[in-house]
Motif scaffolding. Sequence first.
Motif, PDB file in Angstrom:
ATOM      1  N   ASN B 225      -1.476   8.922 -10.907  1.00 25.06           N
ATOM      2  CA  ASN B 225      -0.629   9.987  -9.627  1.00 25.06           C
ATOM      3  C   ASN B 225      -1.382  10.645  -9.299  1.00 25.06           C
ATOM      4  O   ASN B 225      -0.817  11.291  -8.331  1.00 25.06           O
ATOM      5  CB  ASN B 225      -0.933  11.094 -11.366  1.00 25.06           C
ATOM      6  CG  ASN B 225      -0.001  10.282 -12.899  1.00 25.06           C
ATOM      7  OD1 ASN B 225       0.710   9.853 -13.343  1.00 25.06           O
ATOM      8  ND2 ASN B 225       0.103  10.600 -13.808  1.00 25.06           N
ATOM      9  N   ILE B 230       5.744  13.900  -7.569  1.00 22.13           N
ATOM     10  CA  ILE B 230       5.318  14.687  -9.378  1.00 22.13           C
ATOM     11  C   ILE B 230       6.349  13.773  -9.997  1.00 22.13           C
ATOM     12  O   ILE B 230       6.249  13.364 -11.217  1.00 22.13           O
ATOM     13  CB  ILE B 230       5.840  15.534  -9.625  1.00 22.13           C
ATOM     14  CG1 ILE B 230       4.950  17.079  -8.672  1.00 22.13           C
ATOM     15  CG2 ILE B 230       6.072  16.445 -10.785  1.00 22.13           C
ATOM     16  CD1 ILE B 230       5.143  19.244  -8.883  1.00 22.13           C
ATOM     17  N   GLY B 231       7.475  13.857  -9.174  1.00 21.95           N
ATOM     18  CA  GLY B 231       8.443  12.776  -9.925  1.00 21.95           C
ATOM     19  C   GLY B 231       8.248  11.229 -10.269  1.00 21.95           C
ATOM     20  O   GLY B 231       9.294  10.766 -10.932  1.00 21.95           O
ATOM     21  N   ARG B 233       5.238  10.623 -11.086  1.00 23.05           N
ATOM     22  CA  ARG B 233       3.807  10.664 -11.974  1.00 23.05           C
ATOM     23  C   ARG B 233       3.965  10.052 -13.785  1.00 23.05           C
ATOM     24  O   ARG B 233       4.970  10.136 -13.929  1.00 23.05           O
ATOM     25  CB  ARG B 233       3.379  11.454 -12.156  1.00 23.05           C
ATOM     26  CG  ARG B 233       2.758  12.598 -10.897  1.00 23.05           C
ATOM     27  CD  ARG B 233       2.369  13.312 -10.620  1.00 23.05           C
ATOM     28  NE  ARG B 233       1.665  14.362  -9.296  1.00 23.05           N
ATOM     29  CZ  ARG B 233       1.770  15.515  -8.816  1.00 23.05           C
ATOM     30  NH1 ARG B 233       1.444  16.055 -10.025  1.00 23.05           N
ATOM     31  NH2 ARG B 233       2.003  15.580  -7.951  1.00 23.05           N
ATOM     32  N   LEU B 234       3.434   9.343 -13.799  1.00 24.91           N
ATOM     33  CA  LEU B 234       3.606   9.091 -15.413  1.00 24.91           C
ATOM     34  C   LEU B 234       2.750   9.284 -16.416  1.00 24.91           C
ATOM     35  O   LEU B 234       2.327  10.414 -16.086  1.00 24.91           O
ATOM     36  CB  LEU B 234       2.715   7.291 -15.565  1.00 24.91           C
ATOM     37  CG  LEU B 234       2.856   6.425 -14.795  1.00 24.91           C
ATOM     38  CD1 LEU B 234       1.757   5.333 -15.191  1.00 24.91           C
ATOM     39  CD2 LEU B 234       3.744   5.788 -14.600  1.00 24.91           C
ATOM     40  N   LEU B 235       2.905   9.706 -17.738  1.00 25.67           N
ATOM     41  CA  LEU B 235       3.105   9.982 -18.502  1.00 25.67           C
ATOM     42  C   LEU B 235       2.187   9.451 -19.299  1.00 25.67           C
ATOM     43  O   LEU B 235       2.070   7.642 -18.909  1.00 25.67           O
ATOM     44  CB  LEU B 235       3.988  10.616 -19.462  1.00 25.67           C
ATOM     45  CG  LEU B 235       4.380  12.142 -18.749  1.00 25.67           C
ATOM     46  CD1 LEU B 235       5.932  12.589 -19.347  1.00 25.67           C
ATOM     47  CD2 LEU B 235       3.922  13.291 -18.554  1.00 25.67           C
ATOM     48  N   ARG B 278      15.573  18.543 -30.282  1.00 21.98           N
ATOM     49  CA  ARG B 278      15.029  20.290 -30.296  1.00 21.98           C
ATOM     50  C   ARG B 278      15.699  21.292 -31.172  1.00 21.98           C
ATOM     51  O   ARG B 278      15.593  22.213 -32.156  1.00 21.98           O
ATOM     52  CB  ARG B 278      15.043  20.944 -29.301  1.00 21.98           C
ATOM     53  CG  ARG B 278      14.133  21.220 -28.700  1.00 21.98           C
ATOM     54  CD  ARG B 278      13.409  21.447 -27.381  1.00 21.98           C
ATOM     55  NE  ARG B 278      14.417  20.787 -26.410  1.00 21.98           N
ATOM     56  CZ  ARG B 278      14.194  20.542 -25.363  1.00 21.98           C
ATOM     57  NH1 ARG B 278      12.738  20.456 -25.204  1.00 21.98           N
ATOM     58  NH2 ARG B 278      15.016  20.249 -24.224  1.00 21.98           N
ATOM     59  N   MET B 299       8.156   4.206 -18.236  1.00 23.07           N
ATOM     60  CA  MET B 299       8.268   5.479 -17.630  1.00 23.07           C
ATOM     61  C   MET B 299       9.185   6.090 -17.200  1.00 23.07           C
ATOM     62  O   MET B 299      10.149   6.705 -17.520  1.00 23.07           O
ATOM     63  CB  MET B 299       7.144   6.170 -16.793  1.00 23.07           C
ATOM     64  CG  MET B 299       7.470   7.583 -15.955  1.00 23.07           C
ATOM     65  SD  MET B 299       6.147   8.682 -17.569  1.00 23.07           S
ATOM     66  CE  MET B 299       7.239   9.985 -17.023  1.00 23.07           C
ATOM     67  N   LEU B 302      12.259   5.770 -19.767  1.00 25.61           N
ATOM     68  CA  LEU B 302      11.871   6.839 -20.818  1.00 25.61           C
ATOM     69  C   LEU B 302      12.683   7.949 -20.704  1.00 25.61           C
ATOM     70  O   LEU B 302      13.345   8.846 -21.475  1.00 25.61           O
ATOM     71  CB  LEU B 302      10.334   7.206 -21.147  1.00 25.61           C
ATOM     72  CG  LEU B 302       9.066   8.167 -22.626  1.00 25.61           C
ATOM     73  CD1 LEU B 302      10.319   7.695 -24.064  1.00 25.61           C
ATOM     74  CD2 LEU B 302       8.392   7.655 -22.585  1.00 25.61           C
ATOM     75  N   LYS B 303      12.396   8.829 -19.704  1.00 21.63           N
ATOM     76  CA  LYS B 303      12.989   9.957 -18.786  1.00 21.63           C
ATOM     77  C   LYS B 303      14.322   9.789 -19.243  1.00 21.63           C
ATOM     78  O   LYS B 303      14.563  10.990 -19.526  1.00 21.63           O
ATOM     79  CB  LYS B 303      12.549   9.645 -17.227  1.00 21.63           C
ATOM     80  CG  LYS B 303      11.818  11.033 -16.979  1.00 21.63           C
ATOM     81  CD  LYS B 303      11.589  10.969 -15.145  1.00 21.63           C
ATOM     82  CE  LYS B 303      10.002  11.478 -14.858  1.00 21.63           C
ATOM     83  NZ  LYS B 303       9.944  11.324 -13.392  1.00 21.63           N
ATOM     84  N   VAL B 306      15.337  10.472 -22.582  1.00 20.92           N
ATOM     85  CA  VAL B 306      15.077  11.833 -22.771  1.00 20.92           C
ATOM     86  C   VAL B 306      15.983  12.347 -22.686  1.00 20.92           C
ATOM     87  O   VAL B 306      16.415  12.788 -23.659  1.00 20.92           O
ATOM     88  CB  VAL B 306      14.078  11.980 -22.960  1.00 20.92           C
ATOM     89  CG1 VAL B 306      13.306  13.497 -23.178  1.00 20.92           C
ATOM     90  CG2 VAL B 306      12.294  11.097 -23.685  1.00 20.92           C
ATOM     91  N   THR B 307      16.314  12.216 -21.077  1.00 23.68           N
ATOM     92  CA  THR B 307      16.817  13.337 -20.773  1.00 23.68           C
ATOM     93  C   THR B 307      18.646  12.950 -21.822  1.00 23.68           C
ATOM     94  O   THR B 307      19.794  14.244 -21.584  1.00 23.68           O
ATOM     95  CB  THR B 307      17.509  12.399 -19.331  1.00 23.68           C
ATOM     96  OG1 THR B 307      15.895  13.126 -18.831  1.00 23.68           O
ATOM     97  CG2 THR B 307      18.513  14.057 -18.732  1.00 23.68           C
ATOM     98  N   ARG B 310      19.037  14.374 -24.764  1.00 25.69           N
ATOM     99  CA  ARG B 310      18.947  16.083 -25.190  1.00 25.69           C
ATOM    100  C   ARG B 310      20.629  16.589 -24.664  1.00 25.69           C
ATOM    101  O   ARG B 310      20.456  17.623 -25.103  1.00 25.69           O
ATOM    102  CB  ARG B 310      17.863  16.087 -24.494  1.00 25.69           C
ATOM    103  CG  ARG B 310      16.556  16.165 -24.887  1.00 25.69           C
ATOM    104  CD  ARG B 310      15.337  16.580 -25.339  1.00 25.69           C
ATOM    105  NE  ARG B 310      14.439  16.375 -26.180  1.00 25.69           N
ATOM    106  CZ  ARG B 310      13.062  16.518 -25.700  1.00 25.69           C
ATOM    107  NH1 ARG B 310      12.302  16.857 -24.350  1.00 25.69           N
ATOM    108  NH2 ARG B 310      12.025  16.236 -27.063  1.00 25.69           N
ATOM    109  N   SER B 311      21.209  15.689 -23.673  1.00 34.19           N
ATOM    110  CA  SER B 311      22.261  16.070 -23.046  1.00 34.19           C
ATOM    111  C   SER B 311      23.735  15.469 -23.561  1.00 34.19           C
ATOM    112  O   SER B 311      24.549  15.958 -23.528  1.00 34.19           O
ATOM    113  CB  SER B 311      21.849  15.985 -21.836  1.00 34.19           C
ATOM    114  OG  SER B 311      22.148  14.851 -21.233  1.00 34.19           O
ATOM    115  N   ASP B 331       2.406  16.741 -26.864  1.00 34.67           N
ATOM    116  CA  ASP B 331       1.091  17.855 -27.060  1.00 34.67           C
ATOM    117  C   ASP B 331       1.672  18.882 -27.817  1.00 34.67           C
ATOM    118  O   ASP B 331       0.741  19.347 -28.098  1.00 34.67           O
ATOM    119  CB  ASP B 331       0.926  17.951 -25.547  1.00 34.67           C
ATOM    120  CG  ASP B 331       2.089  17.839 -24.804  1.00 34.67           C
ATOM    121  OD1 ASP B 331       2.570  18.143 -23.752  1.00 34.67           O
ATOM    122  OD2 ASP B 331       4.374  17.988 -25.640  1.00 34.67           O
TER     123      ASP B 331
END
Lengths: 91, 414
Positions: B225, B230-231, B233-235, B278, B299, B302-303, B306-307, B310-311, B331
């Motif tokens: 990373n 930032i955009g 990077r791996l989690l 949530r 990654m 996954l992004k 998730v987006t 949630r939307s 986390d």
Amino acid sequence: MTGPGSTTLTIDQALDLTVEVIASIAPDIADELPTLDRTIDLWEELQLDSMDHLNVMSELGDRTGVTIAERDYAGLRSLAAIADHLASATR
Amino acid sequence: MPDRELDRHDVFALPSLGADMDFGSVIEWRVAPGDTVNRGDVVAVVETEKADIDVEIWQDGTVAELLLEVGREVPVGTPMLRLGAKAPESVSTPPVQTPAATASAPPGEQAGIEAPLASPFARARAVELGIDLRGLSGTGPGGAVLVADVEAAAAAPTSEAIAPASTTSRRPEISGDGVRSAKRAEGMRRAIAERMALANRDIPHYQLDVDVDLGPMLDALERHNASLPIGERLLPAAMFLAAAASAAAAHPECNGTWIDGGFVAAPSVDLAVAISLRKGGLVTPVITAADTRSTTEIMALLKELVTAARSGSLKSSWMVDGSLTVTNLGDNGADRVHGVVFPPQVALVGFGRIKSRPWAVDGVVAIRPSSVRHWPPTIVRPMAWLAVAFSTHSLDDSNNRRSHDRPRIDHAHD
């Protein structure tokens, strides 16, 4: 650290921008942001996760020109902390 | 209902958007009669108990007729729309009916289905219990037979004795977002509870946990990373998925489904990724052929998932059946997750949160003396529990057990 193209932000501007960015990335909790205590831990209280965190930092970086190092993420967990970081980085 | 035959090839039916979906209702049409559609186009937004899904069509053509009224809840498999030939110039199509007129007929008539309407789950249960669906009256929407009806019939001395008096329809309220989200939360809880009750009853579970030192993985991640914006990077979550995918490919006996009393190995590793919403609830969109993708690709997907989750913009092509489910508590989550296998799958992989804990490295664990300011780095390690829930159905011989005993993260480096 100030990157190319970053413009000076006041704390209030940085706060507004942070709220706007979080609302766009986590629209499901957007309605809670305006009334939120600025010092609470967003990740604990609003259940933002590491993916949201990454997306928020990425978008804020793009919008302000501030490069946020991975090691700085950990401390940036409240609206106040993020806004302070952005404002001082663009000063 | 006119007696015009519906050609199966020209009809697009409500697809199953996940193994736990029995019903859905169109809440918005994105096409109208006369529109040209191509494979992959979103034709409607369909509300299920768990989420609103953008439904993509599977074939090319021209929309001749919309067969469902907005807001009406119908079983999976009910025809949604009819396609004409893809020849917009020569308009020789039969007169187009209004959707409202068509939709007033019961879905069974439209579909030309001879057996009573029944949810896929109810059909499977009926086969298991030896119940003939034709003898049953359903309590679901449009008189559809539900799992509960099948089980009641199996428990009763005769099927006639338990025939319900009415066929009340659970017509969805679309009067406002508040009402819809309340209904959604309730529906989601009900759907998950039903599914988990069946899973706990029918799947002989056992669990294996391994405490994993993630130091090497996180070091590799940090180096990877460091040079990236930032955009990009791996989690750790992406590494977990990649690790689970390669483990599943190496252990095909855990990657597949238990159907009709037999295990069917899946042809590819299609990872169902548990994403919590949530406002309550959980969806499990799928990353297909995950074992063939790089961690970077996983990654990115996954992004996107998730987006979208949630939307509220999940696409139907993601809501397919997975071959293995992965849950990552993230986390803020718990240290360990002892998951429930999602039928008809036979295993579920759960990653707990990463936490610094004392750990013996090279046979040494130390108690920190008060004179030492910092923990020696080789003794406090970033640890996580990797827990795998297995169905005993995933074991067909004693050799498999050996491989289950040592699940490991062997995909730590991209």
